[in-house]
Structure formats: C-alpha cells, structure tokens
Design a protein around this motif. Structure first.
Motif, PDB file in Angstrom:
ATOM      1  N   VAL A 199      10.675  11.948   7.716  1.00 47.08           N
ATOM      2  CA  VAL A 199      11.581  10.963   6.762  1.00 47.08           C
ATOM      3  C   VAL A 199      12.430  10.048   7.239  1.00 47.08           C
ATOM      4  O   VAL A 199      13.776  11.162   7.107  1.00 47.08           O
ATOM      5  CB  VAL A 199      12.004  12.052   5.296  1.00 47.08           C
ATOM      6  CG1 VAL A 199      11.941  10.829   4.642  1.00 47.08           C
ATOM      7  CG2 VAL A 199       9.980  12.864   5.067  1.00 47.08           C
ATOM      8  N   GLU A 205       5.170   4.373   5.716  1.00 44.84           N
ATOM      9  CA  GLU A 205       5.404   4.773   4.214  1.00 44.84           C
ATOM     10  C   GLU A 205       4.269   5.853   4.043  1.00 44.84           C
ATOM     11  O   GLU A 205       4.556   6.721   3.306  1.00 44.84           O
ATOM     12  CB  GLU A 205       5.148   3.824   3.272  1.00 44.84           C
ATOM     13  CG  GLU A 205       5.866   2.304   3.372  1.00 44.84           C
ATOM     14  CD  GLU A 205       5.745   1.295   1.733  1.00 44.84           C
ATOM     15  OE1 GLU A 205       4.730   1.700   1.410  1.00 44.84           O
ATOM     16  OE2 GLU A 205       6.649   0.380   2.226  1.00 44.84           O
ATOM     17  N   HIS A 208       6.462   8.902   4.766  1.00 40.18           N
ATOM     18  CA  HIS A 208       6.988   9.593   4.125  1.00 40.18           C
ATOM     19  C   HIS A 208       6.709  10.096   2.806  1.00 40.18           C
ATOM     20  O   HIS A 208       7.349  10.494   2.068  1.00 40.18           O
ATOM     21  CB  HIS A 208       7.868   7.767   4.133  1.00 40.18           C
ATOM     22  CG  HIS A 208       8.633   7.302   4.769  1.00 40.18           C
ATOM     23  ND1 HIS A 208       8.731   6.092   4.916  1.00 40.18           N
ATOM     24  CD2 HIS A 208       9.058   7.421   5.670  1.00 40.18           C
ATOM     25  CE1 HIS A 208       9.818   5.781   5.749  1.00 40.18           C
ATOM     26  NE2 HIS A 208       9.624   6.721   6.801  1.00 40.18           N
ATOM     27  N   SER A 212       7.324  13.728   1.644  1.00 39.66           N
ATOM     28  CA  SER A 212       8.134  14.056   0.783  1.00 39.66           C
ATOM     29  C   SER A 212       7.722  14.997  -0.090  1.00 39.66           C
ATOM     30  O   SER A 212       7.798  16.278  -0.787  1.00 39.66           O
ATOM     31  CB  SER A 212       8.540  13.036   0.178  1.00 39.66           C
ATOM     32  OG  SER A 212       9.754  13.415  -0.931  1.00 39.66           O
ATOM     33  N   ALA A 264      12.081   5.579   2.720  1.00 43.38           N
ATOM     34  CA  ALA A 264      12.476   6.882   3.130  1.00 43.38           C
ATOM     35  C   ALA A 264      13.438   6.647   2.555  1.00 43.38           C
ATOM     36  O   ALA A 264      13.320   8.163   2.512  1.00 43.38           O
ATOM     37  CB  ALA A 264      12.922   6.414   4.691  1.00 43.38           C
ATOM     38  N   SER A 267      11.929   8.654  -0.533  1.00 45.02           N
ATOM     39  CA  SER A 267      11.207   9.467  -0.145  1.00 45.02           C
ATOM     40  C   SER A 267      12.121  11.053  -0.102  1.00 45.02           C
ATOM     41  O   SER A 267      12.320  12.161  -0.736  1.00 45.02           O
ATOM     42  CB  SER A 267      10.719   9.836   1.013  1.00 45.02           C
ATOM     43  OG  SER A 267       9.619   9.550   0.875  1.00 45.02           O
TER      44      SER A 267
END
Length: 730
Positions: A199, A205, A208, A212, A264, A267
């Motif tokens: 992350v 993405e 991330h 997460s 980021a 997340s």
C-alpha cells in the motif's frame, strides 16, 4: 419420486466408458458429465481418477489455452475441469490431495509472471480452497515446504482470486491448533509487513485495494475469532503485528513521505477505520475485552500524523475540474477528503483527550464545516459532518478535562467542560453559521432558487443542539455557551428555534391520523342525502357503516383482496404477514372486544381456518339470533386487529348485508335489532301486516350475490318479526 422409483434413464456416459479408447475430452463433451460425477457414478469416477486423467484435468486449469482455439470454447474444458475437481467427491479429493506430483503441477500456476489470467486464477483458487477444507493437514504441510509460497501470494495479491485464497487459509482450516500453527507460520513469513508494503504510491490500484482489503479482513476475522474463542490461550499473531505502533507508523509513512496518491491514501484510511472498529460490550460489566476499545498503540501512531491528514483536507491529491448540472466543482470533494472526514469521525468516537486537543489546535473541525457549507450537494460529506457534530454534543467529557465552576450562582454544581463543544461554539461559530446558512437558503428560495442540498442535515444538527442543551449530558455547558453569544446572535437563535425550526419540524412530522384520513377517503360514500330519518341510532348505524367502508378501503390500500378472504379450502395458506408491518396505536380494549366479538359470531359463522373440515357449511340455511340489549358489545371493536378471524368475520357480515338491516353493525357494535313493538317493521318494509311470517315478500327480502371459490350464488336474508331472527336462504 423420480429417484424413489428409479425412473431415470441410463446415462450415455456408461456406454461411452465401455469403449477401450475413450478419451477425457469425449467424456467432458457429455452434457450430463457434471451431474453424473456429483451423483458419484462409479464408472465415471474410476475413469477420472486415473493418473493421466487427473494430470490432464489439473493441466486444463493451470495452462493457458492455445490461441488458435475458437473463443467460445476456449475455456470450455478448463471450466468443466474445475467443476469436476471441485465436485467434492472423496476419491478425487484423495487423489489430488495426496499426490505430490499433482499438487506441484497445481502449484506451478503461482509461478507464472503477473498478471495472472483472472479466469484461470479463479479455477486454481477454487480447487486449492476445497483441498484446504477437505485435506488441511496435507495441504498445509505441502505449502510450508514451498519456500516461495508467501512471496508468490504477495506477488499476485493484485489478482482478487489469490487474495481470496489467502483469506481462505485463515478461515477454513480446522482444527483450532492447526489454524494457530498456520497463523504463526504466516506471521513468521512477515505476511502483514509485506501486505503493508503493497500500500504505497509506487504500486498500482489493484494492489492497493486487494492488500488493504486483505488486511481489513484479517483484522475482522482475527477479532471475531478472539471474541468467540475466549478460552484460547494464544493470541492471534497477525492481529498483534497489525496493531503494533511500528506497523501503523510504517503504513502511514508509505503515503506521507512519498508523493500523494489518492488510491494509496484511501486504502490506508480503510485499514485505520477497521482498526478503530469496536464491538458493543455485551459481556457482564467489568469484563475487559480487546474488541471493546481501540488499542492505544494505534492512537499513538496516528496522533503525530493528524497534521498530515489535516493538510490533505486543504490540499488533496489533484483532481480534474468536475462539471455538474449544479455548477463547476474546482476541486471536487474527492474520495481522499471524504475518507479523511470519516477518519476524523472515528477518532472523535474514541474520545481521547490528546487527540481532541490536537484536532482543536489544527482547527480540523472548522475546515470540515467550511467544506460542509461549500459543497451544497455532497450528501456523503453532509452525513459525516452531521455525525461528527451529534457525537461531540452528546459525548461525555474526558477525564483529563478539568471541571469549570459556574460563578454566576455558587450553589450550582460545577460544569465539566467538554473542550470540543467549546471549540465548536466559539472558534467554529456553529450557531452563527447555521443561522446564516438558513437565512441565505430562504432568500434564494424566495427568489426562485432551489433549496440547498444540506438543509435536511442542517435541520437535524440544529435539533441536536436544542435536544442536547435540554436533555443531553452536556446540557449545562451548551446552555452557558449559548448565553455567552452576542446578544444579537442569541436573540436570532431563540427566534429561529421557536419559529422556523419549530415550523419545519412540524412539517416533517407525519401525523398518523392525517395519513389514515388520506387512505380512508370517503369521497365515494356520502351520507348527507341518505333519505333516512336523522335518528341517533340510524346516525350511529351509518357511522358504523362508514367505518366499515374505511376498513375496506384500508384493506385495498395495503394489498388485501377479495381472494384472500374467500372461503376456499386453501384459505389457511393465504399469506397474511403484510398487516404485521402496519403499526397503529389505537386506544381500544382489544382483548375484551375480541372476546365479545367471538361470542357474537362463533356459533353462526364458521371460522375460515376450519375450511375443508366436516363441520357445518356457513352457507347452509340457519337462524341468526342477535344478543339481547344487556349483552351488547362495547362500540367500535378494533378493526385493525391483525387476526385473520376479525377480517374474515367482518367480511362475511358485510357480504351478507347485515349492516343495512340492524340498527348498528354487528361487527362494530352488536346492539340488537329491535322491531317496533306495535308495528313490527324491517328497514325495507313491514312484515307484520297480516302476512305469514314464513313468506318472503319482495319488500322484505334482501339478496346478496357472493362468490364462494369458483361459484357464485345469490342468498337472501329474511327477518322474522315474531321470532326476531334473521334467516339465510339460497
């Protein structure tokens, strides 16, 4: 019955498998191959567990199909192979879970370079997941021997199917001790630290989001497990690692030391929000459980970064200008700022003095209020601000906040100061901003403009202030702060709460009676020109009949129909649960009325639940004798009672035309029908003019066409003046 009598035909697969040269693809081309496999066709299962067949099945789900294969059948065999391998047949599970060569062929899929084929990844994850559930010891032992397993899982964490497989290992392994061993192993392999490293702005993405989500699920699953297995001696090592201060600090460093990245940041905030989640205490008072409070180490890691989150509110990651039907947003609120506000809401919920002080020093609440009034149509933002203000107004002051003596009257108890409330009223000038925004909105509406999108939330914020000043735990402090406002603002607030706010609250209040009057419109029933003598008893009868009409309209409005009250054999199966969703509050003695109503009707009207029994038919010719004057029921039995019998009996009475004959409806008021002692009469004419009481003059006969199931029949009701009985006849 199909299986009981063995009426199914023999599958073509049995005939096909008798061939010596039958191939796996031929078998997989059969339409019923999956059905036969799941029903454990012995010939088919024996064929599938052959070493070469098993190797081919695993190969289909781990190797990319050739490019020259037609697109519509490109993944046909991989899909069928996955279904066969996950059909949960013990022979297949045993063969696949205990053959290391097959497991290595399956494992080789992870060794491909990213990005993985998402469809094949889902097949691979599904097969390995069922093996984890059915052969946990063998699979865990196999995976622990693979030194690169955790590295490969993290490498492919951007593929959702691989993330699901990781979570499956945390939830589906039994027994408990084996699960604990897996947790310790994954913790030793630093799976948490590796997910945290995913992350950061340098990753895409998908990584991330999946990293997460994996961390969030690990937190929730671990806490649930700890809460459910309270006797477990060993703590969850993954959760302990996640809650360490250095882990949270590393998570925050990833997004603040480097360039700002919207994905980021969001997340990381999602992970923090999950760490701040707490359960409601449902255990006995005094029992301490980590699920009931936020770990102090998390707050210690977040506090130094509050200024960075505050700066994100002022300077979020760059967003393109957004043109909307309501104007140009430059910049728009954005996902980052919205999640920062959510984070502030969660931090306020912890009610930690040092956190509160930091937010006050930064004036974070003031910035959030600025956003609230700037972005007129972002209800996600408005909701979070409303929650923030309501929480501050209602939360008790922290222990670190010292009491402040009210010096106006020495006999008053000291007021414990809530520093957030003081900041909200003095620095943020919440009341003045509410009054200004309300005035501006009314001015715009008067000029033909639209009502601002935040006005509903602003109304609730104002009501929260009024409520908490009167009954809240900080009421004395709020009243004092209001009294310290400049005289002009204080007078404006008092006029606003007693005038505009009271008016809007009145408009927003739904009056049940008004709603019922709308539902029970009696436009179709006009009794003014009925032609009947305006005798009080007749007036009452018509009042009761009007109530009956309203009841009928009510039934139609809420979806009941004639078929639901028909005397059919299956009437007991009719759904009757909709009425339970309607909540009325009527001051009636329901139990007494019900008992009296049943006493009035039980011998003359068969209950509809007994339809299809051997008891007498309710349509048979019979006498109806009304109760004497001394035993009449109290007026207005509850027509909204949810009992089926009440509606059914009322329906039968209406269908048989009782209401026009008797003075007052037997359903709503059981006052008997008493003919004139000297000249017996009925409402439709005389029956005592020397005629045989058994005869049925046209003027005395009341007919009604009723539907009973699929049949229609006409029944007549004749009133005998001598015996004072009513007789039904077909």
């Amino acid at each position: 019955m199909f299986w009981k009598f063995d009426l199914h035909t023999t599958s073509h697969i049995d005939t096909l498998l008798e061939k010596d040269d039958v191939t796996l693809t031929e078998v997989m081309d059969e339409e019923d191959v999956l059905q036969e496999c799941k029903s454990q066709n012995h010939k088919l299962v024996d064929f599938l567990v052959r070493p070469q067949c098993m190797e081919d099945l695993v190969g289909y789900i781990t190797q990319e199909p050739n490019d020259d294969v037609e697109e519509k059948i490109k993944y046909k065999y991989p899909n069928i192979s996955c279904e066969l391998l996950t059909s949960d047949v013990s022979q297949i599970n045993d063969m696949l879970g205990e053959d290391e060569n097959l497991l290595m062929k399956l494992y080789s899929f992870l060794q491909n370079e990213p990005p993985l084929n998402p469809l094949l990844a889902s097949f691979f994850s599904k097969v390995l997941s069922i093996l984890i559930g059915r052969k946990p010891e063998q699979i865990v032992e196999f995976l622990r021997k693979r030194e690169d397993f955790v590295d490969l899982m993290i490498k492919h964490i951007g593929t959702s199917a691989i993330m699901d497989l990781l979570l499956r290992m945390l939830t589906c392994i039994e027994p408990q001790q084996l699960r604990q061993d897996v947790l310790n192993w994954l913790n030793e392999e630093k799976v948490i630290q590796r997910l945290v490293d995913m992350v950061q702005p340098s990753q895409d993405e998908d990584r991330h989001s999946n990293a997460s989500q994996s961390l969030c699920e690990i937190i929730r699953l671990s806490r649930d497990q700890m809460f459910q297995v309270q006797g477990c001696s060993e703590p969850d090592p993954l959760l302990a690692t996640l809650e360490k201060q250095e882990t949270v600090e590393q998570l925050l460093s990833n997004i603040f030391i480097k360039e700002k990245n919207d994905s980021a940041v969001v997340s990381v905030i999602q992970i923090l929000l999950t760490l701040f989640e707490t359960r409601r205490p449902i255990c006995p008072p005094g029992m301490n459980h980590p699920s009931f409070s936020v770990n102090q180490s998390i707050l210690d890691a977040v506090r130094p970064r509050l200024k960075d989150f505050h700066q994100l509110l002022l300077e979020p990651p760059k967003k393109t200008v957004l043109n909307t039907t309501w104007g140009v947003l430059d910049p728009p609120v954005g996902n980052t700022r919205l999640n920062v506000v959510r984070l502030v809401t969660s931090l306020l919920q912890t009610n930690t003095h040092i956190i509160n002080q930091e937010l006050i020093a930064l004036n974070t609440l003031g910035v959030i209020l600025d956003m609230y009034f700037k972005y007129l149509w972002n209800n996600f933002l408005h909701t979070q601000v409303e929650i923030c203000t309501a929480m501050i107004l209602a939360m008790p002051s922290t222990q670190s906040e010292s009491p402040e003596i009210n010096r106006d009257q020495e006999d008053q108890e000291p007021i414990r100061e809530n520093i957030l409330i003081k900041h909200l009223f003095q620095k943020c000038q919440l009341i003045q901003r509410i009054l200004d925004a309300w005035g501006s909105n009314e001015k715009e509406q008067a000029e033909g403009g639209r009502r601002r999108g935040y006005m509903g939330h602003l109304t609730r914020i104002a009501n929260s202030i009024v409520h908490n000043s009167d009954k809240g735990p900080n009421g004395a402090q709020i009243q004092q702060l209001i009294s310290e406002l400049p005289e002009e603002d204080r007078e404006r607030w008092e006029a606003f709460t007693s005038g505009q706010l009271a008016d809007i609250n009145k408009k927003n209040t739904v009056d049940l009676v008004s709603g019922l009057c709308f539902i029970f419109s009696d436009d179709e029933v006009d009794f003014k020109d009925s032609g009947f003598h305006q005798d009080s008893s007749i007036q009452q009868a018509f009042s009761d009949y009007q109530m009956q009409q309203m009841t009928s309209n009510f039934i139609e409005q809420f979806g009941f129909n004639d078929e639901e009250f028909a005397d059919q054999d299956d009437v007991g199966d009719i759904p009757f649960d909709r009425i339970s969703d309607i909540n009325f509050s009527l001051n009636t003695n329901e139990s007494a009325n019900m008992a009296l109503f049943e006493a009035c009707c039980k011998e003359k009207i068969q209950q509809f639940e007994d339809a299809g029994s051997d008891e007498e038919d309710i349509w048979d010719e019979k006498d109806v004798t009304f109760a004497p004057e001394a035993q009449r029921c109290p007026r207005y039995c509850n027509p909204w009672n949810s009992s089926k019998r009440v509606f059914h009996h009322a329906r039968v009475l209406i269908l048989h035309g009782f209401l026009p004959i008797i003075k007052q409806s037997c359903c709503l008021d059981t006052e008997e029908w008493l003919p004139n002692e000297t000249t017996p009469t009925s409402p439709r004419g005389n029956v005592g003019d020397g005629l045989n009481p058994e005869e049925e003059p046209a003027s005395d006969r009341i007919t009604e066409t009723v539907t009973n199931g699929s049949m229609k029949e006409t029944v007549s009701l004749t009133v005998d003046a001598k015996t004072e009985t009513a007789v039904f006849k077909r």
